[in-house]
Scaffold this motif. Sequence first.
Motif, PDB file in Angstrom:
ATOM      1  N   MET A 190       0.822  -1.199   0.000  1.00  0.00           N
ATOM      2  CA  MET A 190       0.000   0.000   0.000  1.00  0.00           C
ATOM      3  C   MET A 190       0.861   1.255   0.000  1.00  0.00           C
ATOM      4  N   ALA A 191       2.048   1.167   0.596  1.00  0.00           N
ATOM      5  CA  ALA A 191       2.941   2.331   0.582  1.00  0.00           C
ATOM      6  C   ALA A 191       3.393   2.651  -0.841  1.00  0.00           C
ATOM      7  N   SER A 192       3.775   1.605  -1.602  1.00  0.00           N
ATOM      8  CA  SER A 192       4.189   1.836  -2.985  1.00  0.00           C
ATOM      9  C   SER A 192       3.007   2.296  -3.832  1.00  0.00           C
ATOM     10  N   LEU A 193       1.812   1.769  -3.527  1.00  0.00           N
ATOM     11  CA  LEU A 193       0.623   2.217  -4.246  1.00  0.00           C
ATOM     12  C   LEU A 193       0.343   3.690  -3.961  1.00  0.00           C
ATOM     13  N   SER A 194       0.518   4.081  -2.712  1.00  0.00           N
ATOM     14  CA  SER A 194       0.317   5.478  -2.341  1.00  0.00           C
ATOM     15  C   SER A 194       1.306   6.377  -3.062  1.00  0.00           C
ATOM     16  N   GLN A 195       2.546   5.954  -3.149  1.00  0.00           N
ATOM     17  CA  GLN A 195       3.561   6.753  -3.834  1.00  0.00           C
ATOM     18  C   GLN A 195       3.248   6.859  -5.322  1.00  0.00           C
ATOM     19  N   TRP A 196       2.817   5.733  -5.901  1.00  0.00           N
ATOM     20  CA  TRP A 196       2.465   5.743  -7.327  1.00  0.00           C
ATOM     21  C   TRP A 196       1.276   6.673  -7.579  1.00  0.00           C
ATOM     22  N   TYR A 197       0.305   6.659  -6.686  1.00  0.00           N
ATOM     23  CA  TYR A 197      -0.874   7.498  -6.864  1.00  0.00           C
ATOM     24  C   TYR A 197      -0.500   8.983  -6.780  1.00  0.00           C
ATOM     25  N   LYS A 198       0.415   9.315  -5.890  1.00  0.00           N
ATOM     26  CA  LYS A 198       0.856  10.712  -5.789  1.00  0.00           C
ATOM     27  C   LYS A 198       1.569  11.144  -7.053  1.00  0.00           C
ATOM     28  N   ASP A 199       2.332  10.215  -7.642  1.00  0.00           N
ATOM     29  CA  ASP A 199       3.089  10.566  -8.847  1.00  0.00           C
ATOM     30  C   ASP A 199       2.159  10.839 -10.029  1.00  0.00           C
ATOM     31  N   SER A 248      -6.959   0.934   5.680  1.00  0.00           N
ATOM     32  CA  SER A 248      -7.414   1.986   6.591  1.00  0.00           C
ATOM     33  C   SER A 248      -6.256   2.839   7.097  1.00  0.00           C
ATOM     34  N   GLN A 249      -5.071   2.266   7.121  1.00  0.00           N
ATOM     35  CA  GLN A 249      -3.911   3.020   7.572  1.00  0.00           C
ATOM     36  C   GLN A 249      -3.408   4.007   6.512  1.00  0.00           C
ATOM     37  N   HIS A 250      -3.854   3.818   5.257  1.00  0.00           N
ATOM     38  CA  HIS A 250      -3.418   4.700   4.168  1.00  0.00           C
ATOM     39  C   HIS A 250      -4.589   5.453   3.548  1.00  0.00           C
ATOM     40  N   ILE A 251      -5.742   5.456   4.209  1.00  0.00           N
ATOM     41  CA  ILE A 251      -6.917   6.097   3.621  1.00  0.00           C
ATOM     42  C   ILE A 251      -6.751   7.606   3.526  1.00  0.00           C
ATOM     43  N   HIS A 252      -5.902   8.194   4.357  1.00  0.00           N
ATOM     44  CA  HIS A 252      -5.678   9.638   4.271  1.00  0.00           C
ATOM     45  C   HIS A 252      -4.762  10.000   3.106  1.00  0.00           C
ATOM     46  N   GLU A 253      -4.140   8.992   2.473  1.00  0.00           N
ATOM     47  CA  GLU A 253      -3.254   9.232   1.341  1.00  0.00           C
ATOM     48  C   GLU A 253      -3.907   8.843   0.008  1.00  0.00           C
ATOM     49  N   ILE A 254      -4.766   7.830   0.055  1.00  0.00           N
ATOM     50  CA  ILE A 254      -5.385   7.309  -1.173  1.00  0.00           C
ATOM     51  C   ILE A 254      -6.902   7.351  -1.006  1.00  0.00           C
ATOM     52  N   PRO A 255      -7.635   7.967  -1.938  1.00  0.00           N
ATOM     53  CA  PRO A 255      -9.099   7.946  -1.873  1.00  0.00           C
ATOM     54  C   PRO A 255      -9.634   6.579  -2.319  1.00  0.00           C
ATOM     55  N   LEU A 256      -9.582   5.631  -1.430  1.00  0.00           N
ATOM     56  CA  LEU A 256      -9.962   4.255  -1.744  1.00  0.00           C
ATOM     57  C   LEU A 256     -11.448   4.044  -1.454  1.00  0.00           C
ATOM     58  N   VAL A 257     -12.136   3.389  -2.370  1.00  0.00           N
ATOM     59  CA  VAL A 257     -13.550   3.051  -2.201  1.00  0.00           C
ATOM     60  C   VAL A 257     -13.717   1.573  -2.518  1.00  0.00           C
ATOM     61  N   LEU A 258     -14.406   0.856  -1.639  1.00  0.00           N
ATOM     62  CA  LEU A 258     -14.634  -0.582  -1.824  1.00  0.00           C
ATOM     63  C   LEU A 258     -16.075  -0.832  -2.240  1.00  0.00           C
ATOM     64  N   ILE A 259     -16.250  -1.828  -3.101  1.00  0.00           N
ATOM     65  CA  ILE A 259     -17.584  -2.299  -3.487  1.00  0.00           C
ATOM     66  C   ILE A 259     -17.630  -3.803  -3.275  1.00  0.00           C
ATOM     67  N   PHE A 260     -18.507  -4.251  -2.379  1.00  0.00           N
ATOM     68  CA  PHE A 260     -18.656  -5.671  -2.076  1.00  0.00           C
ATOM     69  C   PHE A 260     -19.829  -6.236  -2.869  1.00  0.00           C
TER      70      PHE A 260
END
Length: 724
Positions: A190-199, A248-260
């Motif tokens: 999730m950290a690498s995903l967060s960095q990629w999303y910022k880029d 949940s620990q990275h939700i302030h960095e990535i606007p993540l939305v789940l659909i079940f």
Amino acid sequence: VQKGEKLAHLESQHLGCFVFKPNSKKRRISSTAEGDYFSEGKNDSEDSGLRFATCQLLWKQINSEMEKIQDELNKQLFDNLINFLRQSHSEFQTESTEWMCRMKSSEIPTAALVLGVNVTDHDLTFKSLSEVLQDSITPYVVSLQAKECPGIKHLLQKLMGQLMNCYVDVDDSEEEECVNISQKKMRCSMASLSQWYKDVTKKSGFETSSKKRTSSSRHWQSPPIVVIFKDMESFTTKVLQDFIVISSQHIHEIPLVLIFGIATSPMIIHRLLPHSVSSLLCIELFQSLSCKEHMATVIDKLLLTTQFPFKLSEKVLQVLINIFLYHDFSVQNFIKGFQLSVVEHFYSQPLSVLCCQLQEAKKRINSLSHNQCENIRSLPSFRRYVESQVSEKQIALLTEDNFLKEVTQTLLEDLNSYHENYFPVLRCLHVFTSSLPKYPLGKQIRELHCACLGKRVWETEEYGSAVQLMRMLAKAELVAILQKCVEIFTSSSGKQFSNTIEKMEEFLTRFQNLEVAETNDIQDVSVSSQNELQKKTDLYHLQKTLLELKESKRSKKLTKFEMLRFEVVDFIESLVRSYLTPAEMQTLNEVVYFNTANTLREHLNAAPRIALHTALNNPYCYLKNQTLKSDVGCISNTAPDICIAYKLHLECGRLINLVDWLEAFSTVVTAVEGKDLDSTATDQMDEIIHARFIRAVSELELLGFIKPSKQKTDHVARLTWGGC
């Protein structure tokens, strides 16, 4: 000792397993070859190319209409989901107070999408949802399945692989998942995903490479990442828990939305996830349209209409409905069955070349050959029509092709008029009967349609019960039903309903006048009753009034409303008897109606036990090889090995000795006359036979006919009871 050596040899052979991957390139068949397929195995292959083209065009139109229906049914659900996602995204974009509170509590916006038990239809729904979201909300939509995510590492691998749209290289020896992006390796986390999303979103004028900005361009500044769990119930609990906690620990960095995607009940979320994990989700519930309602809409738009010339008979429609109700509740499987019916009709019926629009069918009738005219004469419905004509016309119909073509055009016009009149009257009758107690003619219009297709509905007991109940309808309910019927006939294409509409409007006017007259009568009666009560207070007048009441009960007269209600019901009965005659009574119904229910049942409602027994006991039934023909009870050495082993195992008891079974198998296989082999060749033959026997036994075990036995090591246990 020899038995032990053979068993050890058999076990060593059994351990070998080889997998050969098929070629990924699919062989494409040209349309010409497909058109020729219509003529294969048919004595009458005339017009096969035209029939194939007509079949393709018809199904293209039906499929286009089906896509429109699907979009209309899903529109409200998708709109609600889009509003939910936009709200979550706008909160992240503007960093409002509500989103900041959600960030502090580490809650992930989650949509619980309840789709129902028709699991086979879920893929199409999620595919449409992904396309809608990518068009209007975000380019980052990920769809995950439980079978692809046995662990959290595999889940992150699939997530990042779909997001970054690149090949994900996984090295099992290093226990790390890496993504190859621009020849660089990045760890799947999730950290690498967060960095990629910022880029990818650091530019203020962010736009996707494949899509232009829309009216909602503000959403493209920081588009949310939507993760769809297609089959939420099938995911491992630990995988879901780990992913939610990490996210949940990275939700302030990535606007993540789940659909079940949920097939059963929303409570499954709380059953799979403990409170400590489910509290990290901000869940909103969404309910899709019921599969039964979806099915009713499909039948109404595709079958109960004159838009398409192709029709289903009562038995065929009942087969498709029964499979839907008692097997899978899948609308897509129903549509596939409908498609199979279309193909079978155009393949098996030479006169299906006339199953097109009326104007085109008239043109094709003029170009029919003599053989096609003979096909028309051989139709059962046309024979009945010929028998009902005078002798001179009978001779002309049976001998003159030109006269036959003229009559055929007229008969097709009558068949088209029959359908134009049938469906409005059917809908009108359904409006009357769908609200009756216990639904004698069915609650759904498809039930009434099947009843009318199969026989004269007015001769059934259910129809008699429905008419009796219709004669007891209340005035308000009857007026509302008549108004619906007027709307149905007004919107219909039938040309004979102008008088019907006038008659129903007359009934409505009479009901309205009756209501006004009753109001005036009540006022007059109330005034006169007060005057009479003042006069008739003595005992004589009271006794006389009681006697008059008793006599009125004995000879009760119908009120004006009751008489009018009887007129309405009688009028509806006349419409039913005139226009709801069974389809099989219509001349040339075989041209547009597919009625081979047995063929459809064999393809769709399979009986695997019977099919397997037939294939193994009589392989000629499927392989059509003349060398496989054998007498009943005999075992041919030319049959496939699994067939020989199957027939031999039928002669055994509950436990089968592997060595005896092998010897019997070897005896049958080597039963070739005129061959003398030396010892070396015999040993080689034995090894080959051993391998063939092991493969046959393994296949029987895979099919579920036998299983290893713990009672005796050199025996296997039977799991079946012989033949079918």
